[in-house]
Motif scaffolding. Structure first.
Motif, PDB file in Angstrom:
ATOM      1  N   ALA A  56       0.888  -1.213   0.095  1.00  0.00           N
ATOM      2  CA  ALA A  56      -0.003  -0.190  -0.039  1.00  0.00           C
ATOM      3  C   ALA A  56       0.827   1.037  -0.076  1.00  0.00           C
ATOM      4  CB  ALA A  56      -0.853  -0.028   1.191  1.00  0.00           C
ATOM      5  N   ASN A  72     -12.259  -1.925   2.055  1.00  0.00           N
ATOM      6  CA  ASN A  72     -13.642  -0.882   2.351  1.00  0.00           C
ATOM      7  C   ASN A  72     -14.054  -0.240   1.019  1.00  0.00           C
ATOM      8  OD1 ASN A  72     -15.134   1.371   2.884  1.00  0.00           O
ATOM      9  ND2 ASN A  72     -14.222   1.153   4.989  1.00  0.00           N
ATOM     10  N   PRO A  85     -16.167   2.158   0.071  1.00  0.00           N
ATOM     11  CA  PRO A  85     -16.155   3.460  -0.257  1.00  0.00           C
ATOM     12  C   PRO A  85     -14.685   4.019  -0.011  1.00  0.00           C
ATOM     13  CG  PRO A  85     -17.787   2.885   1.678  1.00  0.00           C
ATOM     14  CD  PRO A  85     -17.228   1.882   1.320  1.00  0.00           C
ATOM     15  N   TYR A  86     -13.773   3.614   0.719  1.00  0.00           N
ATOM     16  CA  TYR A  86     -12.569   3.975   0.881  1.00  0.00           C
ATOM     17  C   TYR A  86     -11.975   3.690  -0.538  1.00  0.00           C
ATOM     18  CZ  TYR A  86      -7.943   4.812   2.839  1.00  0.00           C
ATOM     19  OH  TYR A  86      -6.677   5.299   3.144  1.00  0.00           O
ATOM     20  N   ALA A  98     -13.011   6.058  -3.006  1.00  0.00           N
ATOM     21  CA  ALA A  98     -12.427   7.840  -2.762  1.00  0.00           C
ATOM     22  C   ALA A  98     -10.832   7.492  -3.097  1.00  0.00           C
ATOM     23  CB  ALA A  98     -12.348   7.903  -1.336  1.00  0.00           C
ATOM     24  N   PHE A  99     -10.331   6.479  -2.859  1.00  0.00           N
ATOM     25  CA  PHE A  99      -8.886   6.421  -3.049  1.00  0.00           C
ATOM     26  C   PHE A  99      -8.646   6.272  -4.811  1.00  0.00           C
ATOM     27  CE2 PHE A  99      -4.842   4.523  -3.538  1.00  0.00           C
ATOM     28  CZ  PHE A  99      -4.160   5.116  -2.454  1.00  0.00           C
ATOM     29  N   LEU A 153      -4.680   2.854   5.144  1.00  0.00           N
ATOM     30  CA  LEU A 153      -3.624   3.518   4.579  1.00  0.00           C
ATOM     31  C   LEU A 153      -3.417   4.860   4.978  1.00  0.00           C
ATOM     32  CD1 LEU A 153      -1.377   3.174   2.669  1.00  0.00           C
ATOM     33  CD2 LEU A 153      -2.860   3.353   0.669  1.00  0.00           C
ATOM     34  N   TRP A 211      -9.502   8.769   6.486  1.00  0.00           N
ATOM     35  CA  TRP A 211     -10.685   9.464   5.644  1.00  0.00           C
ATOM     36  C   TRP A 211     -10.387  10.925   5.413  1.00  0.00           C
ATOM     37  CZ3 TRP A 211     -13.731   7.946   2.465  1.00  0.00           C
ATOM     38  CH2 TRP A 211     -14.292   6.523   2.361  1.00  0.00           C
TER      39      TRP A 211
END
Lengths: 482, 323
Positions: free
Chosen positions: A20, A393, A395-396, A399-400, B2, B5
């Motif tokens: 990551a 996740n 939504p995460y 968004a990423f 990571l 938010w």
């Protein structure tokens, strides 16, 4: 089922954890370096545009002391366009230039067309071989009217690089330009690209002119007279791509005095230096890239001050692939060439002896050009898998991905902004909307496809598969009146 | 996770704002450029007929037209200047003079003379370019001063401008600019020299004996291009002396050889033949000597060429085969 899924989930989880941060860092650095290159390019363009009023091109065009230029034009089965291409080069505004056409064993009417149109006769003069060539020369020709500066070498088929080497042996001028037979040159292109040689003859060893996309443009008598957006999806995307990577990227590298790639479609070199370097590497897929690298190596090892310059002004137009199959071939070939050249000159990478070329440009090409498709495909593979297994996740992840693609879109918009503020070749509002929309659309589908093709090229190189030059299927221009 | 938010949200907002700003900037730049183009077309239509009339007007009508164009105010006046500056290099004679007088009356000469001492090198170079176009005796002093400017680009533009201004009094300065220490490429200064009228060959004869290889090269090239037969002997002496010089230069020998060929200076024939076959000379020098030999007229030269064909390398033979 859980017995299989659980270890897989744990594996993916572990993969995410270890990759990551490096991937995030990679993605930030690649886009930021592109942005930096665009900023350097802006400095380059500003400097260029502020000097436009005193370029001295009118004086150079009329001077008998301007350095002579040999235009080398390899041709393989270009019978349909060769006469017009040669005519267009002969008509370029320059006081002392000759055209050397190297017919690379064409099986069509290329040679006969040249003989008929330019009234060629056999040239009995000897050719001194300064650069070794593989393809045997059958005959050389020149115009019966000796005032017409054209030489045609008819040789057995041996590829583009070998043909250019033969051209180097026949050329008689101090500077050489390598062009493709289907390249469309602007009338002042020789003046523009030779200017750095005139202004700084001691240090400038090579210049590269910007190559722009000719698809969609209106062409009259071998000249681009009206610049328009093409209708084809692939060609449209390549316009933004060329703008971002070629025009702005290379202008940025030139500003840093670290330009290591000059397009084979239009590059000018000092003939004595290429000959000293041994000519082009006939075995290399990326022969243009390889030549520039060899010149860098030669100059750095001799500790000579030198410059390789990129000219941002539009000088050369070329038709880009408009079908997925041809584009795929081209990208595989490019990536394979990149791999071959980078590995050949790996000793220069991170080697302070080679200055900014070794410490900045080459590492950049290794990390952000060669490896980029692998990283991108890794992401394409791992993210959906993670989503599927519930490791990520949703939504995460979305968004990423949004951040990743928004940054890429931002970089493309900056490229369009710099183009609009500098050369603004696409004048119509509609062209702007098309360019803007493809800056967004290219991120879905096109980028991933090119990543796959580039990986295929890399794979072919690693397997040592023999490279064959595919046929570039040309669709022609919007209007090609004589 | 990571990144948090919050960081992700901030990144998205910053990038969206960045994209919107970049998009807006593209639209504004394009829009303003189109507006400028429209204004330019309006101005073009307004002044075109009057500028074209300059080409045919005579006497009082011409004076009136010059006066009218010189006093055109505002953006229209700026357009008159830009149009004339674009046209001047393309025209000659009285029309050019009339155009230059319009620009001088508009204060362009005065402004350029001021700007050539500006602190900005770009401004100084731009002013030098304009002074060259405007010409006249008053531009020579500032332009020759600019040949010694601290910025190489200004020196280079000034050298070209002196060639465009084409005043004989600039000759000596341009010959000095050929010096290796000036940094101005020889071909630029020599090209400017080629444009000067009524040149004195003694300047070049002295140049051929100069200690500076740049001056010798430029003088040799100009003598040949301008066919100054008065300097042919000095040119030959320069060729012979070059080998013995401390700072001997191949480009000087090649320039001397080519110019001797252009001048068809027969006494140099055997020396040129020697050079064209010499293994100690560089390839470019041998080829220059070969080109000079090719240009030599007469039966004796033909005989010499025949001998050279037997001894010279393939490049020289390639040059001589036509002769």
């Amino acid at each position: 089922m859980d017995n299989i899924l659980e270890p897989l989930r744990a594996g993916i989880q572990w993969l995410f954890e270890i990759t990551a941060y490096p991937v995030l860092a990679y993605f930030i650095v690649i886009n930021t370096s592109l942005l930096l290159l665009i900023i350097f390019a802006s400095v380059n363009f500003t400097s260029h545009l502020r000097r436009q009023s005193f370029t001295g091109s009118r004086v150079t065009a009329a001077s008998p002391l301007s350095p002579g230029i040999s235009v080398l034009m390899p041709a393989y089965n270009e019978g349909a366009v060769i006469a017009a291409s040669v005519r267009a080069v002969l008509d370029l505004r320059y006081p002392d230039h000759e055209v050397v056409v190297i017919n690379d064993g064409s099986s069509d009417e290329t040679l006969q067309t040249l003989i008929d149109v330019y009234d060629l006769v056999e040239d009995q003069r000897e050719v001194s071989i300064k650069v070794p060539v593989r393809g045997a020369v059958r005959r050389t020709y020149r115009a019966r009217d000796t005032a017409l500066p054209i030489i045609v070498v008819d040789k057995e088929n041996s590829g583009r690089s070998d043909s250019l080497n033969m051209g180097l042996n026949v050329a008689s001028k101090d500077l050489v330009v390598m062009v493709d037979a289907d390249s469309l040159l602007d009338p002042d292109s020789l003046l523009v690209v030779s200017k750095p040689f005139t202004d700084d003859p001691e240090h400038v060893i090579a210049t590269g002119g910007v190559v722009r996309v000719a698809n969609g443009c209106e062409v009259v008598a071998g000249r681009v007279v009206s610049v328009n957006m093409p209708k084809n999806y692939f060609a449209r995307i390549q316009i933004v791509e060329y703008l971002r990577s070629f025009l702005l990227g290379r202008a940025g590298w030139s500003q840093l005095n670290s330009l290591i790639l000059i397009s084979g479609a239009f590059g000018m070199f000092r003939r004595d230096l290429i000959i000293r370097a041994g000519g082009l590497d006939a075995d290399s897929i990326g022969e243009d890239f390889e030549l520039v690298m060899r010149l860098h190596k030669l100059m750095r090892e001799e500790k000579r001050k030198y410059r390789v310059i990129f000219i941002a002004e539009p000088v050369c137009w070329t038709e880009v692939p408009s079908s997925a199959a041809v584009l795929a071939r081209q990208r595989r070939r490019w990536h394979r060439g990149l791999w071959e050249v980078l590995t050949k000159y790996r000793g220069m990478t991170f080697n302070p002896r080679y200055g900014s070329v070794g410490m900045i440009a080459l590492p950049y090409y290794w990390i952000f050009e060669l490896i980029a498709p692998a990283i991108e495909l890794f992401g394409i593979f791992i993210v959906p898998l993670g989503l599927l297994l519930g490791v990520v996740n949703v939504p995460y992840a979305l968004a990423f991905i949004a951040v990743a693609y928004l940054y890429a879109i931002f970089v493309s918009l900056m490229a369009l902004l710099v183009e609009e503020a500098s050369f603004h070749r696409y004048n119509r509002w509609r062209d702007l909307w098309v360019a803007l929309s493809v800056s967004v659309i290219e991120n879905v589908g096109y980028r991933q496809l090119t990543a796959v093709w580039r990986m295929q090229g890399w794979w072919a190189a690693l397997r040592g598969k023999k490279q064959v030059w595919g046929t570039m299927t040309r669709t022609g221009f919007e209007s090609s009146a004589p | 996770m990571l990144v948090s938010w919050d960081v992700l949200a901030i990144a998205v907002v910053v990038l969206v704002v960045g994209c919107i700003v970049a998009l807006a900037a593209v639209v504004v730049i394009k829009g303003s450029r189109h507006a400028r183009e429209r204004r330019r077309t309006v101005h073009e239509n307004a002044v075109r007929s009057r500028i074209m009339a300059l080409a045919v007007a005579e006497d009082e009508a011409l004076d009136a037209l010059v006066q009218e164009l010189a006093s055109t105010p505002g953006p229209l006046g700026d357009h008159v200047e830009q149009t004339l500056l674009r046209m001047i290099p393309e025209v000659r004679g009285d029309v050019r003079e009339a155009m230059i007088s319009v620009l001088a009356a508009r204060g362009l000469l005065r402004r350029s003379l001021q700007r050539i001492s500006s602190r900005s090198a770009i401004q100084r170079a731009g002013a030098a370019e304009l002074l060259g176009v405007l010409g006249g005796s008053e531009v020579i002093r500032p332009l020759t001063a600019a040949l010694r400017d601290k910025n190489l680009e200004v020196r280079l533009v000034a050298a070209r401008a002196l060639g465009v201004a084409a005043r004989p009094e600039a000759g000596g300065h341009l010959v000095d600019a050929l010096s290796l220490t000036s940094g101005i490429p020889h071909s630029v200064a020599a090209t400017a020299l080629l444009n000067l009228p009524d040149q004195d060959p003694t300047v070049y004869i002295e140049g051929l004996r100069d200690r500076d290889a740049g001056i010798r090269y430029g003088s040799a090239a100009v003598v040949g291009m301008l066919l100054m037969s008065e300097a042919a002997e000095a040119l030959f002496e320069c060729l012979l002396a070059e080998g013995g010089r401390e700072n001997a230069s191949d480009v000087v020998v090649a320039a001397c050889a080519r110019s001797l060929g252009r001048l068809s200076y027969k006494p140099a024939t055997s020396e040129l033949a020697e050079i064209s076959c010499s293994s100690s000379a560089s390839s470019s020098v041998r080829q220059a000597a070969g080109e000079a030999l090719r240009a030599m007229p007469g039966a004796e030269a033909r005989e010499v060429r025949r001998h050279v064909m037997e001894r010279a390398d393939a490049d020289v033979r390639r040059i001589l085969v036509d002769a």
